[in-house]
Motif scaffolding. Structure first.
Motif, PDB file in Angstrom:
ATOM      1  N   VAL A  12      12.758 -12.092 -42.283  1.00  0.00           N
ATOM      2  CA  VAL A  12      13.916 -11.662 -41.501  1.00  0.00           C
ATOM      3  C   VAL A  12      14.936 -12.799 -41.578  1.00  0.00           C
ATOM      4  N   VAL A  13      16.039 -12.555 -42.282  1.00  0.00           N
ATOM      5  CA  VAL A  13      17.018 -13.615 -42.518  1.00  0.00           C
ATOM      6  C   VAL A  13      18.249 -13.402 -41.645  1.00  0.00           C
ATOM      7  N   LYS A  14      18.847 -14.501 -41.239  1.00  0.00           N
ATOM      8  CA  LYS A  14      20.047 -14.469 -40.414  1.00  0.00           C
ATOM      9  C   LYS A  14      21.258 -14.182 -41.287  1.00  0.00           C
ATOM     10  N   LEU A  15      22.141 -13.331 -40.808  1.00  0.00           N
ATOM     11  CA  LEU A  15      23.362 -12.992 -41.532  1.00  0.00           C
ATOM     12  C   LEU A  15      24.576 -13.491 -40.761  1.00  0.00           C
ATOM     13  N   ASP A  16      25.311 -14.377 -41.382  1.00  0.00           N
ATOM     14  CA  ASP A  16      26.579 -14.840 -40.824  1.00  0.00           C
ATOM     15  C   ASP A  16      27.454 -15.310 -41.979  1.00  0.00           C
ATOM     16  N   LYS A  60      24.496  -0.418 -48.406  1.00  0.00           N
ATOM     17  CA  LYS A  60      25.949  -0.556 -48.301  1.00  0.00           C
ATOM     18  C   LYS A  60      26.244  -1.732 -47.382  1.00  0.00           C
ATOM     19  N   LEU A  61      26.802  -2.792 -47.953  1.00  0.00           N
ATOM     20  CA  LEU A  61      27.080  -4.018 -47.204  1.00  0.00           C
ATOM     21  C   LEU A  61      28.590  -4.183 -47.037  1.00  0.00           C
ATOM     22  N   GLU A  62      29.017  -4.414 -45.795  1.00  0.00           N
ATOM     23  CA  GLU A  62      30.444  -4.586 -45.519  1.00  0.00           C
ATOM     24  C   GLU A  62      30.652  -5.802 -44.612  1.00  0.00           C
ATOM     25  N   ASN A  63      31.756  -6.484 -44.841  1.00  0.00           N
ATOM     26  CA  ASN A  63      32.147  -7.618 -44.002  1.00  0.00           C
ATOM     27  C   ASN A  63      33.546  -7.319 -43.463  1.00  0.00           C
ATOM     28  N   LYS A  64      33.614  -6.898 -42.202  1.00  0.00           N
ATOM     29  CA  LYS A  64      34.886  -6.494 -41.600  1.00  0.00           C
ATOM     30  C   LYS A  64      35.243  -7.433 -40.448  1.00  0.00           C
ATOM     31  N   GLY A 115      34.922 -10.524 -39.996  1.00  0.00           N
ATOM     32  CA  GLY A 115      33.870 -11.458 -39.597  1.00  0.00           C
ATOM     33  C   GLY A 115      32.601 -10.805 -39.102  1.00  0.00           C
ATOM     34  N   LYS A 116      32.586  -9.469 -39.002  1.00  0.00           N
ATOM     35  CA  LYS A 116      31.389  -8.740 -38.576  1.00  0.00           C
ATOM     36  C   LYS A 116      30.719  -8.114 -39.796  1.00  0.00           C
ATOM     37  N   ILE A 117      29.388  -8.189 -39.837  1.00  0.00           N
ATOM     38  CA  ILE A 117      28.621  -7.727 -40.993  1.00  0.00           C
ATOM     39  C   ILE A 117      27.970  -6.387 -40.674  1.00  0.00           C
ATOM     40  N   TYR A 118      28.140  -5.436 -41.612  1.00  0.00           N
ATOM     41  CA  TYR A 118      27.579  -4.095 -41.438  1.00  0.00           C
ATOM     42  C   TYR A 118      26.663  -3.786 -42.632  1.00  0.00           C
ATOM     43  N   GLN A 164      25.794  -0.022 -39.888  1.00  0.00           N
ATOM     44  CA  GLN A 164      25.344  -0.588 -38.622  1.00  0.00           C
ATOM     45  C   GLN A 164      25.662  -2.081 -38.560  1.00  0.00           C
ATOM     46  N   GLU A 165      26.342  -2.515 -37.487  1.00  0.00           N
ATOM     47  CA  GLU A 165      26.623  -3.933 -37.327  1.00  0.00           C
ATOM     48  C   GLU A 165      25.314  -4.682 -37.068  1.00  0.00           C
ATOM     49  N   THR A 166      25.150  -5.832 -37.720  1.00  0.00           N
ATOM     50  CA  THR A 166      23.903  -6.582 -37.580  1.00  0.00           C
ATOM     51  C   THR A 166      24.136  -8.055 -37.851  1.00  0.00           C
TER      52      THR A 166
END
Length: 544
Positions: A397-401, A419-423, A425-428, A432-434
């Motif tokens: 389980v890796v931290k996403l920032d 599907k990876l998105e960076n909106k 500064g928020k990661i989806y 789903q934001e995570t």
């Protein structure tokens, strides 16, 4: 499960097409026309009626081999109804269900007489032998072992440029073909259109529209630290199919969960110096300043190695060497012409910086190298000062920032198909934001033994398990000077076979490798012996 479902759908589609285009022909041969819709059995009937081995029907739906065998069976059926000749053969292969439909729904089809059939078969014996040889070789290539050539020097001293290997596809688990309709023996493209063309426009050797999901069967071994491994280049943008991406061979220096680090060009695994195996040499690059020009042929004869570049200076010459062992470096340094010899180690904290020469090569300036950006791109690392980097492991389980995203973005989006998105500064992930992500498969760190001349995981990143092809078994051919090295000013003088490397194991880690020449002899004896006795038996049977 997805693989089996998709595969079954393809089989049903082909069976329906087969039935719709041949039911009348099956009826003419004396069978219930509905049998033309039954997978495997419809081809078994064709083989029975055309007097060919019925067990061939087993091959009809295998990936890669299946399309070839289906074409052969379709040809058998068409010839049964008198559709022989080159034109009919081409139409049967290229437009099988359309051409068979014209025969099926055309005027009343007539079956060839036995005399006509026997006469035609005599003329096609050679073609049948060639077809069987191609099919047999395709089965070996696709399902058992695959030949692989070494075109570059990234694994020098261990694997040489011009080595040809057989790769064991079952050791780490056989990966089922993902593009089942493909030309045999070709990897990704049929031919290269050249440097001026876009590689994506090169004709593909497979049908990309017919695809199967990733599935790996259980293996009898697992990738161990320091194994030599063949894998598909992860960031090949030309081929979307994983099993059709360019094949690479490197040493696995980091398995899932390991922490790897380079300090001044030396590799450390889990904070300990790497283990150097018996068939491996530590190699480094050097800048050599000389008072006069080196005798290159004599240098090659003595050390089997050439400089990659030569530049004349105001006081002498400057040579760039890659892949020198400590012993060879010591001997070159002792040459009377050598004024200075310095190991090439990039400065710590400089990420992906290279030196660019001016027109007359008298001065060099720093520039950012976008073609070999260090992985991950936000770290001030280079090939000599790299890490520490932890190799992702299934279940991690890796931290996403903002800081960690460059390390995991390719894994999440490309290798694990999210599907990876960076909106803002928020990661989806998948909408789903995570702030975390669970790794779905194992990853490996693949590095070349010739550390200063290797495009490896330090640049393209960790290699996913789904890209693993297998491990090399032995070298079946080795030709010196076969491949030209575009990065070197000098090339090996001529071509010659390295007999001492033939049929030797490649992945043992031993200095004195085992030779498997006796295996080659047995295979040749069986092949030619079988052919001889088969012909002899057939001749005696005819005489009786």
């Amino acid at each position: 499960m997805n693989y089996i479902i998709t595969y079954t759908v393809y089989v049903l589609i082909i069976s329906v097409l087969m039935g719709l285009t041949t039911w009348k022909l099956f009826k003419k041969m004396g069978y219930n026309p509905l049998l033309s819709f039954v997978p495997f059995y419809n081809y078994l009937i064709i083989l029975k009626e055309t007097k060919h081995p019925k067990w061939w029907a087993i091959l009809s739906y295998l990936p890669i081999v299946g399309p070839i065998m289906m074409s052969v069976f379709h040809l058998f059926l068409m010839k049964k109804f008198g559709k022989r000749g080159a034109l009919n053969g081409v139409l049967t292969v290229v437009l099988p269900f359309i051409f068979m439909a014209t025969v099926n729904y055309g005027k009343e089809p007539e079956i060839e007489t036995e005399e006509e059939e026997e006469e035609s078969k005599k003329k096609e014996t050679f073609l049948g032998s060639v077809t069987f040889a191609v099919v047999f070789a395709t089965i070996i290539h696709a399902f058992i072992t695959q030949p692989f050539g070494i075109p570059t020097g990234s694994m020098e001293r261990t694997l040489l440029v011009g080595d040809f290997l057989f790769v064991n596809k079952w050791a780490y688990g056989y990966r089922m073909p993902m593009r089942p309709v493909a030309l045999p023996f070709l990897q990704g493209t049929i031919f290269d259109t050249g440097q001026k063309g876009n590689p994506k426009d090169d004709p593909k050797s497979y049908v990309d529209a017919v695809k199967l999901p990733y599935l790996r069967l259980p293996g009898y071994d697992e990738i161990k630290r320091y194994d030599i491994v063949v894998f598909n280049y992860p960031q090949d943008s030309v081929h979307t199919a994983i099993d059709r991406k360019d094949p690479y061979v490197k040493r696995c220096v980091g398995i899932p969960g390991d922490v790897i680090e380079f300090r001044a060009g030396r590799l450390f695994v889990n904070n300990a110096p790497e283990k150097i195996l018996g068939d491996e040499y530590q190699q480094h690059g050097y800048l050599v300043t000389t008072s006069s020009q080196l005798n290159i042929p004599q240098l090659y004869k003595a050390f089997g190695f050439l400089p990659v570049q030569e530049n004349q200076t105001n006081t002498g010459f400057l040579y760039t060497f890659q892949g020198l062992t400590d012993q060879i470096a010591k001997e070159i340094k002792a040459l009377p012409e050598v004024v200075e010899m310095k190991e090439m180690i990039e400065e710590k904290g400089e990420g992906a910086i290279r030196y660019k020469a001016n027109a007359d090569k008298t001065a060099y300036t720093k520039n950012i190298d976008t073609t070999q950006s260090i992985y991950p791109i936000n770290k001030p690392w280079n090939q000599d000062w790299y890490g520490p980097l932890r190799i992702p492991k299934k279940g991690d389980v890796v931290k996403l920032d903002k800081e960690t995203l460059p390390t995991y973005q390719w894994i999440i989006s490309e290798y694990e198909h999210n599907k990876l998105e960076n909106k803002n500064g928020k990661i989806y992930v998948n909408g789903q934001e995570t702030n975390q992500y669970t790794i779905k498969q194992n990853y490996y760190m693949m590095i070349g033994d010739n550390r200063d001349a290797s495009l490896d995981a330090r640049f393209f990143g960790v290699v996913p398990e789904e890209n693993i092809v297998g491990r090399p078994m032995f070298t079946w051919m080795s030709v010196e000077g076969l491949f030209a090295d575009a990065s070197s000013t000098y090339q090996a003088p001529g071509k010659k076979i390295r007999w001492d490397r033939m049929f030797k194991a490649t992945n043992t880690g031993e200095a004195n490798k085992t030779s498997y020449w006796w295996v080659a002899v047995i295979i040749l004896v069986l092949f030619f012996g079988w052919d001889y006795f088969a012909k002899l038996f057939g001749k005696k049977k005819e005489e009786e």
